[in-house]
Design a protein around this motif. Structure first.
Motif, short mmCIF file in Angstrom:
data_model
loop_
_atom_site.label_atom_id
_atom_site.label_comp_id
_atom_site.label_asym_id
_atom_site.label_seq_id
_atom_site.Cartn_x
_atom_site.Cartn_y
_atom_site.Cartn_z
N LEU A 182 48.30 32.07 41.76
CA LEU A 182 47.90 32.45 40.41
C LEU A 182 48.80 33.58 39.93
N THR A 183 49.80 33.20 39.15
CA THR A 183 50.76 34.22 38.71
C THR A 183 50.29 34.84 37.41
N ASP A 184 50.92 35.94 37.10
CA ASP A 184 50.53 36.66 35.91
C ASP A 184 51.56 36.42 34.82
N ASP A 185 51.17 35.71 33.77
CA ASP A 185 52.13 35.43 32.71
C ASP A 185 52.10 36.47 31.61
N LEU A 186 51.11 37.32 31.62
CA LEU A 186 51.09 38.37 30.59
C LEU A 186 52.20 39.37 30.89
N PRO A 187 52.96 39.75 29.86
CA PRO A 187 54.00 40.74 30.09
C PRO A 187 53.39 42.02 30.67
N GLU A 188 54.14 42.62 31.60
CA GLU A 188 53.60 43.79 32.27
C GLU A 188 53.22 44.89 31.30
N GLN A 189 54.05 45.05 30.25
CA GLN A 189 53.74 46.17 29.35
C GLN A 189 52.41 45.93 28.62
N VAL A 190 52.11 44.67 28.37
CA VAL A 190 50.82 44.36 27.74
C VAL A 190 49.68 44.67 28.72
N ARG A 191 49.91 44.26 29.96
CA ARG A 191 48.89 44.49 30.97
C ARG A 191 48.59 45.97 31.14
N LEU A 192 49.67 46.73 31.19
CA LEU A 192 49.48 48.16 31.40
C LEU A 192 48.87 48.81 30.17
N ALA A 193 49.38 48.44 29.01
CA ALA A 193 48.89 49.06 27.79
C ALA A 193 47.40 48.81 27.60
N HIS A 194 46.93 47.64 28.03
CA HIS A 194 45.53 47.31 27.79
C HIS A 194 44.68 47.40 29.06
N GLN A 195 45.25 47.98 30.08
CA GLN A 195 44.54 48.18 31.34
C GLN A 195 43.87 46.91 31.86
N LEU A 196 44.71 45.92 32.06
CA LEU A 196 44.18 44.65 32.53
C LEU A 196 44.56 44.44 33.99
N PRO A 197 43.61 44.11 34.84
CA PRO A 197 43.93 43.83 36.24
C PRO A 197 44.74 42.54 36.35
N PRO A 198 45.39 42.31 37.48
CA PRO A 198 46.19 41.09 37.65
C PRO A 198 45.33 39.84 37.56
N ARG A 199 45.96 38.78 37.13
CA ARG A 199 45.24 37.54 36.90
C ARG A 199 44.58 36.98 38.16
N GLY A 200 45.33 36.97 39.26
CA GLY A 200 44.80 36.41 40.50
C GLY A 200 43.51 37.11 40.91
N TRP A 201 43.53 38.42 40.82
CA TRP A 201 42.34 39.20 41.16
C TRP A 201 41.19 38.84 40.23
N ALA A 202 41.51 38.70 38.94
CA ALA A 202 40.47 38.43 37.95
C ALA A 202 39.81 37.07 38.21
N VAL A 203 40.63 36.08 38.52
CA VAL A 203 40.06 34.75 38.75
C VAL A 203 39.18 34.75 40.00
N ARG A 204 39.67 35.34 41.07
CA ARG A 204 38.87 35.45 42.29
C ARG A 204 37.54 36.16 42.01
N THR A 205 37.65 37.27 41.30
CA THR A 205 36.46 38.07 41.06
C THR A 205 35.46 37.35 40.17
N LEU A 206 35.96 36.60 39.22
CA LEU A 206 35.04 35.88 38.34
C LEU A 206 34.22 34.85 39.14
N HIS A 207 34.87 34.25 40.14
CA HIS A 207 34.16 33.26 40.94
C HIS A 207 33.28 33.89 42.02
N ALA A 208 33.67 35.06 42.49
CA ALA A 208 32.91 35.67 43.58
C ALA A 208 32.88 37.19 43.44
N PRO A 209 32.17 37.68 42.44
CA PRO A 209 32.19 39.12 42.20
C PRO A 209 31.42 39.89 43.27
#
Ligand code: ADP
Ligand code: MG
Length: 688
Positions: free
Chosen positions: A175-202
């Motif tokens: 699960l790669t992260d397609d969001l540009p890093e600067q967007v991720r950092l600017a909006h304080q978004l965790p990596p995609r892989g982590w988010a998907v895992r967490t959504l399924h098993a928080p």
């Protein structure tokens, strides 16, 4: 070779052809699809309660020792009952399972099990029926936050959860992260892989919220990037150039002077149309704010510049009304107006189509008939749709497509004030003008909520209104008696009209109009109401949109709890259009406090936007539009009512991206482009 995200689900261990076929029903084909099948809810099964202390009536987890081997008995055909008792050091619990005989193997004397189910108590004895059950220590479905998945027949949430677990194990790292890093950092978004895992098993709800925010952001980001590109592309299209005419020449045709908001909106339209670029504009304004007069101005400018215009309305009634208004207004300026609706006679239709194709009409007003095969234009330059939310984006495009070589300007009128979030999404490809001012002399429609006990008084009030020479609408939720018996009987227009005429108001003229009547019958009835030949018009929501009867001063809505707030607000807009003091009475015998609260909110406010926000919040966007007809991609995680803040963030990030790299050509933006394309190819029509 380990499976990849784009492999079919069968590449995963434990999923064979049969299961793959079942998953197909959920449109889950690949491992990646499976990972994007997000839970719709979660159950908190982390806390293990002592049996005696667990709150009764709630779903809880307990842990216990099986007191005796479970016994299964045959109750009747297709029904087996498995029973046993478990205990912990606080007390004991009787378990009952229906048709789960396989559990008897697990529930052997002395086994330690964890259960999750609704705790019941009767005569001091505690019990659960059909709890979920697993051996102590497994921790698969108890002792944690458990996801609840949207399902189809033949798959359980537990199964899905297990397969998703397998998929995460096998492919989670891809699960790669397609969001540009600067967007991720600017909006304080965790990596995609982590988010998907967490959504399924928080692990906990804080992490879940963070993961969800990330995925909501991403979804709304791709969507708004897509819409921004669509917008840019439409704008880039060369528009049918119109002359620079001063709006005053048009205003001279009107029997009134435009309000400030109307003038501003008209100015924006004229500017767009003369710019050489294509106009894509939404006019939003509450009922009665005078959108038609603005639209007519755009038609006037198009005609003066040699272009034809088409106005599409959602109902025959409304088309007919627009036709009358516009031909009265524009004919004196030499503009030739025609009407085209499905219920017209074949010969009449042929005639109108011929004149359109030959360029002998400057404006055609109509219904869906306008987008049918047989309709062609000589030089279509302006497309107007009224009450847009009733049309799909696709239908708008279909009409625009009739413009052949040139690119017609697009004007969309919406009377339903749409919450800003939804407007951004649904009309994200349009510029917006808001008419936020009512013509002078408009008055507030006093609104009341009453129960059955006041019916006699209400009937007296109807009589008073009529005796003062006014007219009354009564709206019912149904056309005729339902074939499906309702829990609570509701008013149906047909029956109710008959009853009113024969027993309550025999001396008054009661009319009936509903959506299942023939178009010509509806026309006739409506025309009689407009002419004052009907005192009380009983109807369904067909009268909700548009049609103008200034002499109507009272709107009664029966079973008002059956309608959405925005719909009620629209209905209320049918009165208060003339000089007489107007009223709206909502009749409801519902006792639901929430519903009453909702209806009272409507009595208290007349601001369509506030009402729309409330409606969205209470009923969600699906209901808001009646059905999924807006033609935009389905959202998986985002909730348009609740995720407003994230939407604004995502949108500003999307706009910045498009401003920097409009075609998304930069290599690091390619994955975004692919994502956006994928999102929109599920709805290919939107891009035409
Ligand atoms: P909408 O479509 O926004 O609900 P309409 O265009 O049907 O509203 O206008 C409602 C009524 O108000 C019409 O009868 C119209 O003639 C009238 N009207 C529109 N603009 C004005 C104005 N500026 N001054 C007075 N009356 C107006
Ligand atoms: Mg209108």
């Amino acid at each position: 070779m380990p499976p990849t995200l784009s492999d079919p689900v069968q590449a995963l261990p434990g999923i064979g052809p049969a299961k793959a076929q079942t998953l197909e029903k959920l449109r889950i084909a690949t491992v990646g699809d499976l990972l994007e099948w997000y839970p719709r809810d979660y159950e908190d099964r982390r806390r293990i309660w002592p049996i005696r202390k667990a709150p009764v009536g709630e779903a809880v987890c307990v842990q216990g020792i099986v007191a005796r081997d479970a016994s299964t008995s045959y109750i009747r055909k297709g029904m087996h009952l498995t029973r046993t008792v478990v205990f912990d050091d606080s007390g004991s619990l009787t378990l009952t399972f229906f048709n789960q005989t396989f559990l008897a193997r697990q529930l052997r004397t002395g086994a330690s099990v964890v259960l999750y189910g609704r705790m019941e108590e009767s005569n001091g004895r505690r019990s659960m029926s059909n709890p979920v059950c697993e051996p102590e220590g497994r921790g698969e479905i108890t002792g944690r936050i458990v996801p609840v998945y949207p399902l189809t027949q033949g798959i359980s949430s537990r199964q899905l959860s297990r397969w998703i677990g397998v998929a995460l194990e096998a492919c989670g790292d891809q699960l790669t992260d397609d969001l540009p890093e600067q967007v991720r950092l600017a909006h304080q978004l965790p990596p995609r892989g982590w988010a998907v895992r967490t959504l399924h098993a928080p692990e906990d709800f804080d992490r879940l919220a963070l993961a969800r925010r990330r995925l909501v952001f991403e979804e709304l980001f791709y969507l708004t990037v897509g819409l921004a590109r669509l917008h840019a592309r439409r704008q880039a299209g060369e528009g049918c150039r119109c002359a620079h005419h001063p709006p005053e020449d048009y205003c001279a045709l009107l029997p009134f002077s435009l309000t400030g908001a109307q003038r501003r909106t008209l100015g924006e339209c004229f500017e767009d149309m003369a710019s050489g670029r294509r106009m894509n504009r939404l006019i939003q304004g509450d009922v009665g704010s005078g959108k038609t007069a603005v639209a007519a101005g755009a038609v006037w400018l198009a005609a003066k510049s040699g272009w034809q215009a088409a106005l599409m309305a959602p109902t025959e009634l409304l088309a007919a009304q627009h036709y009358r208004t516009l031909s009265d207004l524009l004919s004196p300026a030499g503009i030739r107006v025609g009407l085209l609706t499905g219920s017209m006679r074949a010969k009449e239709k042929r005639d109108v189509r011929e004149r359109l194709a030959l360029g002998m009409l400057d404006l055609v007003v109509g219904t869906h008939a306008l987008i049918s095969e047989g309709t062609a234009f000589a030089r279509l330059g302006l497309v107007i749709t009224d009450e847009q939310h009733r049309f799909g984006v696709n239908q708008r495009s279909a009409l625009v497509g009739k413009g052949d070589q040139n690119h017609p300007h697009v004007l969309v009128m919406s009377a339903t004030p749409i919450p800003r979030t939804l407007a951004l999404i649904i009309y994200g490809d349009l510029d917006v003008s808001i008419i936020d001012e009512l013509p002078p002399g408009r008055q507030r429609v006093d609104t009341f909520l009453i129960g059955e006990d006041k019916r006699a008084r209400m009937q007296g009030f109807i009589r008073t209104q009529v005796s003062q020479g006014h007219q009354v609408y009564i709206v019912c939720p149904a056309v005729e008696e339902s074939e499906v018996p309702e829990a609570a009987p509701i008013h149906n227009a047909t029956e109710y009209a008959r009853e009113l005429q024969t027993t309550v108001f025999p001396d008054l003229r009661v009319g009936l109009i509903h959506g299942r009547m023939k178009g010509s019958d509806k026309e006739t009835t409506m025309a009689r109401f407009v002419a004052g030949e009907i005192d009380i018009l009983v109807s369904t929501t067909v009268i909700e949109v548009g049609v103008d009867v200034p002499n109507a001063t009272l709107m009664v809505v029966e079973d008002a709890d059956r309608f959405g707030l925005s719909q009620l607000h629209q209905l209320r807009g049918r009165v208060g259009r003339g000089s007489g003091k107007s009223y709206c009475i909502l009749v409801s015998s519902t006792r639901g406090e929430e519903t009453r609260e909702r209806l009272r909110a409507l009595c208290a406010t007349t601001d369509g936007f506030k009402i729309a926000e409330k409606d969205l919040e209470l009923r969600g966007p699906g209901d808001f539009f009646g059905s999924r007809q807006h033609g935009l991609p389905q959202l998986r995680v985002a909730d348009l009512a609740g995720d407003t803040r994230v939407l604004y963030e995502a949108r500003s990030a999307a706009e910045a991206l498009i401003a920097a790299d409009p075609e998304l050509d930069e290599p690091k933006h390619r994955p975004i482009r692919e994502r956006v394309q994928r999102l929109f190819t599920e709805n290919p029509d939107i891009f035409n």
